[in-house]
Scaffold this motif. Structure first.
Motif, PDB file in Angstrom:
ATOM      1  N   ARG A 117     -10.235   2.377  -0.376  1.00 30.42           N
ATOM      2  CA  ARG A 117      -9.430   1.216  -0.783  1.00 30.42           C
ATOM      3  C   ARG A 117     -10.251  -0.037  -0.572  1.00 30.42           C
ATOM      4  N   HIS A 138      -9.443   3.365   5.442  1.00 28.12           N
ATOM      5  CA  HIS A 138      -9.664   3.582   4.009  1.00 28.12           C
ATOM      6  C   HIS A 138     -10.666   2.570   3.466  1.00 28.12           C
ATOM      7  N   ASP A 145      -6.062  10.347   2.108  1.00 28.48           N
ATOM      8  CA  ASP A 145      -4.706  10.901   2.117  1.00 28.48           C
ATOM      9  C   ASP A 145      -4.692  12.075   1.148  1.00 28.48           C
ATOM     10  N   HIS A 178      -2.700  12.009   6.177  1.00 24.79           N
ATOM     11  CA  HIS A 178      -3.835  11.086   6.286  1.00 24.79           C
ATOM     12  C   HIS A 178      -4.783  11.651   7.332  1.00 24.79           C
TER      13      HIS A 178
END
Ligand SMILES: [Zn+2]
Length: 187
Positions: A117, A138, A145, A178
């Motif tokens: 991310r 992330h 995930d 996760h």
């Protein structure tokens, strides 16, 4: 050291440098205890990205080394699908996933709900809740995930907890686990 087979194009150079740093980091840090289970055989990973529909099976480690092209392909599949940003994934995370899949004896690809991310995406998700941490692993390529089609989510979680390789979060409602290679903790 071998001369990299790359053009002088800046993007390629940057990508190589980033990958090189990630690889160096994995080599220089002490091997975590759980990595002993990896052995010397080929390490393969299969993914199915639920957002982009992309599928990939890649042998990312063989003959004693991480395979750059395979790792690049994995990094691409695990990119921030909202922005298109690609970030090198922590190689320890790939090893963790490999062990996890072996431990639960799954034949299914990892269904990817979220990989890398970008800071922009993370801030956006955190601002509207979603249980997203503002300083998420992330954003460092250290978290993912996932779910497995042929295994219960609880089995996947329990296997991840047993590995003691980092963080494990259980999200039964959206339907994923996760895992990250940060400090050992669970929620
Ligand atoms: Zn996560």
């Amino acid at each position: 050291m071998e001369q990299p087979l790359l053009t002088n194009h800046d993007v390629d150079r940057r990508r190589f440098l980033r990958w090189g740093l990630a690889a160096a980091a994995a080599v220089c840090i002490p091997m975590p205890a759980w990595a002993g289970a990896l052995g010397t055989g080929k390490r393969r990973l299969s993914f199915s990205n639920l957002h982009t529909g992309e599928n990939l099976t890649a042998v990312y480690w063989s003959n004693g080394a991480y395979q750059r092209n395979a790792v690049d392909e994995i990094n691409h599949l695990l990119r921030d699908f909202r922005t298109g940003d690609v970030h090198p994934m922590d190689l320890r995370l790939l090893d963790l996933l490999h062990l996890l899949q072996r431990k639960v004896k799954s034949q299914s690809p990892f269904q990817v709900i979220s990989g890398y991310r970008s800071p922009a995406t993370n801030a956006k998700l955190a601002s509207v809740g979603h249980g997203v941490a503002r300083r998420s692993y992330h954003m460092k390529g250290m978290a993912i995930d996932v779910a497995l089609d042929d295994r219960k989510l609880t089995s996947l979680r329990d296997a991840a907890l047993a590995l003691k390789a980092g963080g494990v979060g259980f999200y039964p409602k959206p339907g994923f686990v996760h895992v990250d290679v940060g400090p050992i903790r669970s929620w």
